[in-house]
Scaffold this active site. Structure first.
Site, mmCIF file in Angstrom:
data_model
loop_
_atom_site.group_PDB
_atom_site.id
_atom_site.type_symbol
_atom_site.label_atom_id
_atom_site.label_comp_id
_atom_site.label_asym_id
_atom_site.label_seq_id
_atom_site.Cartn_x
_atom_site.Cartn_y
_atom_site.Cartn_z
ATOM 1 N N HIS A 129 0.849 -1.198 0.000
ATOM 2 C CA HIS A 129 0.000 0.000 0.000
ATOM 3 C C HIS A 129 0.882 1.244 0.000
ATOM 4 C CE1 HIS A 129 -2.524 3.037 2.224
ATOM 5 N NE2 HIS A 129 -3.410 2.603 1.346
ATOM 6 N N LYS B 113 -20.143 6.881 -13.227
ATOM 7 C CA LYS B 113 -18.898 7.548 -13.624
ATOM 8 C C LYS B 113 -17.728 7.065 -12.768
ATOM 9 C CE LYS B 113 -21.382 11.609 -15.286
ATOM 10 N NZ LYS B 113 -21.608 13.064 -15.156
ATOM 11 N N ASP C 37 -7.255 23.767 -0.967
ATOM 12 C CA ASP C 37 -7.561 23.668 0.463
ATOM 13 C C ASP C 37 -6.489 22.865 1.192
ATOM 14 O OD1 ASP C 37 -8.388 21.388 -0.935
ATOM 15 O OD2 ASP C 37 -9.924 20.891 0.534
#
EC number: 1.1.1.350
Length: 349
Positions: free
Chosen positions: A116, A224, A308
């Site tokens: 990972h 989508k 952000d």
């Protein structure tokens, strides 16, 4: 509570070394986890250390991997990662992609049989800092129902993009192809918070706000997101001859075995298409123009994608990084891990 970036990095690095990871690799993993926490992506930050430590200690992450780079063409390569820590393999693969794109304009590097790799925007930012466009995508454990389906098939299969503007400006985009990443559910659990009922369903297929009741995640934007996760599974799994779909290994199934995950990096050198200077000027112009758009009712500012997180990262550099107290107490303790993650059920975590 807040702690400095340097302190958090050292605590994570030390814990991973305690688990058996070599110092150099532990430092790379810590770098990527701290990057995630600094940008407010707490789902991919220090919350992952205890799981990583258990997997490393049990041999599921190779502590002495033998990397092999196979250059399959002038613009393509496969990095055989020998189930190394994903962050180490992904960073190494991107370094090669950058060198190739510098010479040949584009590069496609597949990383085969890795662990990972965390917040993959870290790796596309490597490319952007070198002046190039970076795209990356990777597999993850099956925990998502396909659009219209009642059984799990795909993972959250994230996609990231970054490109350089003028100076040190970088436009970054990073998304899971689900409504939210699984790590966001883990983060909600660690903070005893509820989740929106649009993120996931329970064992009966009913939308839930309880992070502990989650049985499957939902694809972003219905068909989508479903299509995107399929594409990413093909490019980072099927293309590399790796397990795909529901064959992809679970993060929590057997911590003694390697994950055998795949990731694909694409790097583009703007100089081979227009000019790097013009590209960077236009990208910064795009960022300024997006910021100048009149905000809709209920919004104070229009941000460009990733802005952000850029703001949070700059703030964290000055004020420190927010971390849950339970995670901090674990990091400063002598314990390698407190509770085993080897449950064979990701939703039991």
């Amino acid at each position: 509570m807040k702690i400095s970036r340097e302190t958090l990095h050292q605590l994570i690095e030390n814990k991973l070394c305690q688990a058996g990871l070599k110092r150099e690799h532990a430092a790379t993993v810590a770098e990527v986890l701290v990057y995630a926490d600094a940008r407010g992506i707490h789902s991919h930050g220090a919350v992952r250390v205890e799981y990583y430590a258990e997997r490393i200690s049990k041999g599921g992450t190779n502590r002495e991997p033998e990397f092999r780079l196979e250059e399959t063409g002038p613009c393509s390569a496969i990095l055989h990662a020998d189930n190394a820590a994903g962050q180490v393999a992904a960073k190494m693969g991107m370094e090669h992609a950058i060198k190739t794109a510098q010479q040949n304009g584009v590069a496609v590097v597949g990383i085969s049989r890795m662990g990972h790799s965390g917040a993959i925007s870290y790796f596309v930012q490597q490319a952007a800092r070198a002046g190039f466009i970076g795209i990356s995508m990777c597999q993850s454990d099956p925990m998502v129902v396909p659009f219209g389906g009642a059984e799990i098939y795909y993972g959250t299969n994230p996609l990231a993009f970054a490109a350089p503007g003028e100076g040190d400006e970088i436009l970054t985009f990073d998304m899971a192809t689900t409504v939210q990443a699984w790590g966001k559910v883990l983060d909600a659990r660690s903070r005893n918070m509820s989740i929106p009922d649009t993120w996931a369903v329970d064992k009966n297929g009913v939308p839930t706000t309880d992070p502990f009741a989650v049985h499957a995640l939902l694809p972003a934007a219905g068909p989508k997101g479903y299509g995107l996760m399929m594409m990413i599974d093909v490019l980072s799994g099927v293309l590399l001859g790796l397990p795909f779909g529901r064959q992809v290994s679970s993060m929590y199934d057997d911590l003694h075995a390697g994950r055998n995950l795949g990731q694909l990096h694409i790097v583009i050198n703007p100089n081979f298409f227009s000019s790097s200077e013009l590209f960077r000027q236009h990208l910064s112009q795009t960022m300024r123009e997006l910021n100048a758009i009149t905000p809709a009712p209920g919004f104070n500012q229009v941000y460009y994608p990733g802005q952000d997180q850029d703001i949070k990262q700059r703030k964290a550099a000055v004020e420190g990084i927010e971390i849950v107290d339970d995670i901090y107490q674990y990091l400063i303790s002598d314990a390698l891990y407190n509770t085993s993650y080897e449950t064979k059920n990701p939703f039991a975590q």
